[in-house]
Design a protein around this motif. Structure first.
Motif, PDB file in Angstrom:
ATOM      1  N   ILE A 238       0.833  -1.195   0.000  1.00 50.26           N
ATOM      2  CA  ILE A 238       0.000   0.000   0.000  1.00 50.26           C
ATOM      3  C   ILE A 238       0.870   1.248   0.000  1.00 50.26           C
ATOM      4  O   ILE A 238       0.586   2.227  -0.707  1.00 50.26           O
ATOM      5  CB  ILE A 238      -0.956  -0.028   1.206  1.00 50.26           C
ATOM      6  N   ALA A 239       1.972   1.226   0.750  1.00 53.23           N
ATOM      7  CA  ALA A 239       2.882   2.376   0.780  1.00 53.23           C
ATOM      8  C   ALA A 239       3.571   2.581  -0.562  1.00 53.23           C
ATOM      9  O   ALA A 239       3.690   3.715  -1.043  1.00 53.23           O
ATOM     10  CB  ALA A 239       3.917   2.186   1.891  1.00 53.23           C
ATOM     11  N   TYR A 240       4.024   1.496  -1.194  1.00 52.31           N
ATOM     12  CA  TYR A 240       4.656   1.621  -2.507  1.00 52.31           C
ATOM     13  C   TYR A 240       3.659   2.106  -3.547  1.00 52.31           C
ATOM     14  O   TYR A 240       3.977   2.955  -4.391  1.00 52.31           O
ATOM     15  CB  TYR A 240       5.264   0.297  -2.950  1.00 52.31           C
ATOM     16  N   ALA A 241       2.441   1.576  -3.510  1.00 54.10           N
ATOM     17  CA  ALA A 241       1.421   2.021  -4.451  1.00 54.10           C
ATOM     18  C   ALA A 241       1.194   3.518  -4.317  1.00 54.10           C
ATOM     19  O   ALA A 241       1.121   4.244  -5.321  1.00 54.10           O
ATOM     20  CB  ALA A 241       0.114   1.260  -4.203  1.00 54.10           C
ATOM     21  N   ASP A 242       1.127   3.993  -3.081  1.00 54.42           N
ATOM     22  CA  ASP A 242       0.932   5.420  -2.839  1.00 54.42           C
ATOM     23  C   ASP A 242       2.090   6.230  -3.399  1.00 54.42           C
ATOM     24  O   ASP A 242       1.898   7.304  -3.991  1.00 54.42           O
ATOM     25  CB  ASP A 242       0.784   5.660  -1.329  1.00 54.42           C
ATOM     26  N   GLU A 243       3.295   5.705  -3.248  1.00 57.15           N
ATOM     27  CA  GLU A 243       4.476   6.407  -3.757  1.00 57.15           C
ATOM     28  C   GLU A 243       4.448   6.535  -5.284  1.00 57.15           C
ATOM     29  O   GLU A 243       4.899   7.535  -5.850  1.00 57.15           O
ATOM     30  CB  GLU A 243       5.733   5.658  -3.310  1.00 57.15           C
ATOM     31  N   PHE A 244       3.879   5.537  -5.946  1.00 53.41           N
ATOM     32  CA  PHE A 244       3.775   5.570  -7.407  1.00 53.41           C
ATOM     33  C   PHE A 244       2.520   6.293  -7.892  1.00 53.41           C
ATOM     34  O   PHE A 244       2.293   6.400  -9.100  1.00 53.41           O
ATOM     35  CB  PHE A 244       3.774   4.143  -7.965  1.00 53.41           C
TER      36      PHE A 244
END
Length: 431
Positions: A238-244
């Motif tokens: 979820i954190a990586y998705a938000d970063e992208f």
């Protein structure tokens, strides 16, 4: 002779009790819109003595639900027991065979036996209504079957399970992991003690199979739905998705492709600035894409006593008005026997998260596999979060490719000696 629509209710749990309250509290409004009073005459449930917050002693009681369907003083049977077989299916079939219309909120029953029930309802010339089976209080079945009846619909997708949407929303807002947020959802009553149907994607798949049939005029085919739940989604994803620039949602997606039907329920990345990404908490949302009206979106509460009872009552109003629309928008004999679109032919972008040994040459090895399987990289993120000799996460966003190529690449990547756990794959849906 009474002009009342005389109703039998099988299953007086959360929704059944909510329906009784709604019919009483809004009796004057409902009578005006239905053209006659809607009156509950008889009920059946597992436990007669349970406190439901409504008085059921004033109604006739039947220990056997199927007995409701044989009563001469009943005009319509409402099935709210749940389950794809057993008493629910027997009650519904008995009602139709005895000339009584049926209203249900039972998505499993429709998804798994809808074709046979549609044929029986057509043979008897009876309404079979199930607005509450898909997306709770959102009137999506009527909207598609009637409001969009002049259109060819090419795609329908959406958030079809409020439990999963709540969990993913809370994971993003709090940074906590799946198991922790699931416990909260159970304590709040958003998830069952056994949440497997919800978090495993089966509940959403039932609803998607129904939507696909109504949207495309095809025979319902629950067995063809590809199903993946949210159990493997981590706060890291979820954190990586938000970063992208993405949000992770459990989506049901159905498409009409060259005479075939593609159906899948999977956690997906969607752009954070799209309307579907902004649907939070326990709400549901459904989007349709049609050739003349274009894109439409329906959003609202997908479960709960009030919203679901509202949908059941709306179906009862239609029956009181003697409206009889075929279950899936077309007579059962005219539904298309469309084959399933091969899932390996899906085209799209993909998110791949790897946990690799933190040593030279690893990225080159992964890139070589992607090159050899004709997959190009759109973005890559590598973080060395540990000392040399430890492990590090690598996240890859691919350009558009096919599911077949991605699966072949993942098999080869997992075989590399630098990969320390099974690669994690998520589809990206660019709506």
């Amino acid at each position: 002779m009474t002009n009342d629509l005389r109703i039998a209710v099988a299953g007086v749990g959360t929704v059944g009790s909510g329906l009784i309250r709604l019919l009483e509290e809004n009796a004057d409004v409902i009578e005006g819109r239905a053209g006659r009073p809607l009156v509950v005459r008889a009920v059946s449930a597992r436990n007669r003595g349970r406190d439901r917050g409504v008085d059921i002693d004033r109604f006739d009681w039947e220990d056997n639900p199927a007995a409701l369907a044989r009563r001469d003083d009943i005009d319509v049977v409402v099935e709210l027991m749940g389950g794809s077989d057993g008493p629910a299916r027997h009650l519904v079939e008995t009602a139709l065979q005895n000339g009584k219309p049926v209203v249900t909120a039972n998505k499993a029953l429709i998804a798994e036996h809808g074709a046979a029930l549609a044929r029986l309802a057509d043979e008897k010339g009876l309404p079979f209504a199930y607005e509450a089976a898909v997306a709770g209080g959102i009137p999506i079945i009527k909207a598609v079957r009637e409001g969009l009846s002049a259109n060819r619909i090419s795609r329908v997708y959406g958030i079809l399970n409020g439990t999963c949407n709540y969990i993913l929303t809370e994971m993003r807002n709090s940074g906590r992991d799946f198991d922790d947020v699931l416990k909260d959802a159970q304590e709040l009553g958003y998830a069952e003690a056994d949440p497997s149907f919800d978090v495993g994607g089966v509940d959403a798949a039932h609803k998607l199979a129904i939507l696909a049939s109504v949207c495309f005029g095809s025979e319902i085919d629950f067995a063809a739905v590809g199903i993946e739940g949210i159990q493997r989604i981590s706060s890291v994803d979820i954190a990586y998705a938000d970063e992208f620039g993405y949000r992770i949602k459990l989506l049901g997606v159905a498409e009409w492709i060259d005479g075939q039907v593609a159906q899948r329920v999977q956690p997906c990345l969607v752009r954070a600035d799209t309307p579907i990404a902004k649907v939070e908490g326990v709400d549901n949302a459904i989007v349709t894409e049609a050739n003349h009206v274009g894109r439409t979106m329906f959003e609202g509460p997908g479960a709960g006593a009030g919203p679901t009872a509202s949908a059941v009552a709306a179906d009862l109003v239609d029956i009181a008005r003697r409206r009889n629309t075929p279950m899936f928008g077309l007579p059962s004999r005219r539904l298309t026997a469309a084959s399933a679109y091969p899932p390996e032919k899906r085209r799209g972008h993909y998110y791949i998260r790897l946990n690799v040994l933190d040593r030279p040459g690893v990225i080159a090895d992964v890139s070589a596999v992607l090159r050899d399987t004709e997959i190009s990289i759109e973005q890559m993120l590598q973080r060395a979060d540990h000392d040399d000799g430890g492990t590090a996460p690598v996240v890859v966003i691919t350009h558009e490719t096919t599911e077949a190529r991605i699966m072949a690449a993942l098999q080869r990547i997992e075989a590399l000696d630098s990969i320390v756990e099974t690669p994690h794959l998520l589809r990206i849906e660019n709506f």
